[in-house]
Design a protein around this motif. Structure first.
Motif, PDB file in Angstrom:
ATOM      1  N   GLY A  29     -10.993 -18.333   2.306  1.00  0.00           N
ATOM      2  CA  GLY A  29     -12.099 -19.201   2.007  1.00  0.00           C
ATOM      3  C   GLY A  29     -12.452 -20.330   2.838  1.00  0.00           C
ATOM      4  O   GLY A  29     -11.792 -20.345   3.878  1.00  0.00           O
ATOM      5  N   THR A  30     -13.246 -21.215   2.352  1.00  0.00           N
ATOM      6  CA  THR A  30     -13.270 -22.507   2.841  1.00  0.00           C
ATOM      7  C   THR A  30     -12.021 -23.264   3.303  1.00  0.00           C
ATOM      8  O   THR A  30     -11.681 -23.540   4.257  1.00  0.00           O
ATOM      9  N   SER A 186     -24.169 -11.676  -5.109  1.00  0.00           N
ATOM     10  CA  SER A 186     -23.256 -12.660  -4.850  1.00  0.00           C
ATOM     11  C   SER A 186     -22.202 -12.658  -5.894  1.00  0.00           C
ATOM     12  O   SER A 186     -22.578 -12.588  -7.300  1.00  0.00           O
ATOM     13  N   SER A 188     -20.682 -15.726  -6.417  1.00  0.00           N
ATOM     14  CA  SER A 188     -20.669 -17.352  -6.536  1.00  0.00           C
ATOM     15  C   SER A 188     -20.670 -17.422  -7.852  1.00  0.00           C
ATOM     16  O   SER A 188     -19.987 -18.607  -8.153  1.00  0.00           O
ATOM     17  N   ASP A 296     -16.454  -9.160  -0.149  1.00  0.00           N
ATOM     18  CA  ASP A 296     -16.672 -10.484  -0.438  1.00  0.00           C
ATOM     19  C   ASP A 296     -16.041 -11.507   0.413  1.00  0.00           C
ATOM     20  O   ASP A 296     -16.257 -12.679   0.897  1.00  0.00           O
ATOM     21  N   ARG A 300     -17.875 -14.468   2.828  1.00  0.00           N
ATOM     22  CA  ARG A 300     -17.561 -15.897   2.662  1.00  0.00           C
ATOM     23  C   ARG A 300     -16.759 -16.322   3.936  1.00  0.00           C
ATOM     24  O   ARG A 300     -16.091 -17.967   3.928  1.00  0.00           O
ATOM     25  N   THR A 301     -16.417 -15.817   4.751  1.00  0.00           N
ATOM     26  CA  THR A 301     -15.385 -16.005   6.035  1.00  0.00           C
ATOM     27  C   THR A 301     -15.961 -15.841   7.386  1.00  0.00           C
ATOM     28  O   THR A 301     -15.571 -16.376   8.347  1.00  0.00           O
ATOM     29  N   GLU A 307     -22.001 -18.549   3.153  1.00  0.00           N
ATOM     30  CA  GLU A 307     -21.547 -17.141   2.462  1.00  0.00           C
ATOM     31  C   GLU A 307     -22.843 -16.312   2.817  1.00  0.00           C
ATOM     32  O   GLU A 307     -23.994 -16.661   2.511  1.00  0.00           O
TER      33      GLU A 307
END
Length: 329
Positions: A29-30, A186, A188, A296, A300-301, A307
């Motif tokens: 992830g972030t 998504s 999210s 997923d 997101r990476t 994303e």
């Protein structure tokens, strides 16, 4: 005895893969967390409070929702392919996703405090609308023929998608952009509340399908053979479509449109575990869940700080898979 041992061994392998996928996916992830931080937070105690928030409140429900969505879509695709004896059957191509998306879009204009209840219901009604239209069009025709079923499903999908776009065009700009991104697929919005509502629906649908697995296996032979065994073919087929619609609708209502998972995964799994419904539903569901977890992670990476909608990625992969499958057939 050997068969039981091999089945147990395969089950243990699948469970291990699922647990490992979930564990590793939570580290991406972030804010990337290493193996040490993951182990400390999940087994002992997080070194920093922010790690607990990221893992337990954000990533863990997202990973669970990804697995549940992949499981439901793959199981629905496997069920549709078996019950129609159509290798191209899929909730996305059948128009169910577009119908559920239309219902969810209409529900999005209701007050936000009611959407927790109205969103899944509206998505289910939209999914059933698409099934009803396809069945109505093919009522006096051989609806099990691949080209007829596929063309009707694609036409209904385009029709309902066009209505959705029309509604969004006249909607408020910010709300429409949010819905458009959501319709691309998504995770999210995944949280414990979404899991609380979606898991029971998928579990009940799966249990019902497994209870009728022997009757569904009889359909693999022919309608006439199933009738001689005492199976009510029309009722069983309608029940199967309702189960597929329910599983797809609850996923679309919380995750948006994620296409082609139900088409690809059963074809990948079937050569290894066979055609029987019970094994295929469980095997395809587990593989589909792991597949969507890593899709997923990739979404997101792959681009730092952004994303990509997972529906876009699955559609690209699924379209290529679909063309290869058509060429093979």
């Amino acid at each position: 005895m050997k068969t039981k041992l091999s089945t147990l061994s395969a089950s243990l392998w699948l469970i291990s893969i699922v647990m490992l996928s979930m564990f590793l996916a939570m580290g991406f992830g972030t804010a990337e967390l290493g193996f040490k931080e993951l182990t400390e937070c999940l087994i002992l105690e997080c070194e920093r409070p922010i790690y607990s928030t990221i893992l337990i409140d954000i990533r863990f429900p997202r990973v669970l929702m990804g697995f549940l969505a992949g499981f439901a879509l793959a199981a629905a695709g496997a069920l549709m392919q078996n019950v129609t004896r159509n290798p191209l059957a899929d909730p996305y191509l059948f128009g169910i996703v577009a119908g559920a998306g239309l219902g969810a879009t209409l529900s999005g204009f209701l007050p936000e405090e009611y959407q927790m209840f109205t969103l899944p219901v509206a998505a289910f009604l939209g999914a059933m609308l698409s099934v009803s239209i396809v069945m109505l069009v093919l009522m006096h025709n051989n609806w099990r023929r691949i080209e007829h079923l596929l063309l009707a499903g694609v036409a209904v999908s385009f029709l309902l998608s066009a209505i959705t776009s029309f509604i969004l065009y006249f909607g408020e700009a910010f709300a429409s952009n949010r819905v458009i991104f959501w319709l691309m697929g998504s995770l999210s919005r995944a949280d414990y509340s979404a899991l609380q509502w979606s898991f029971p629906v998928i579990a009940v649908c799966l249990i019902v399908a497994l209870l009728f697995s022997r009757q569904l296996d009889a359909l693999l032979l022919s309608d006439e053979s199933a009738k001689t065994l005492g199976v009510n073919v029309d009722r069983l087929r309608l029940l199967s479509l309702v189960l597929c619609a329910a599983m797809t609708a609850v996923i679309v209502s919380y995750c948006g449109g994620i296409g082609f998972v139900g088409l690809m995964i059963p074809h990948i799994v079937r050569p290894f575990i066979g055609l029987t419904t019970a094994k295929l539903l469980i095997g395809a569901g587990i593989v589909g869940g792991c597949f969507l977890i890593w899709i997923d992670v990739f979404a997101r990476t792959i681009i730092s700080g952004q994303e990509i909608p997972i529906g876009v990625i699955t559609s690209v992969i699924g379209s290529l898979f679909f063309l290869m499958l058509m060429r093979k057939m």
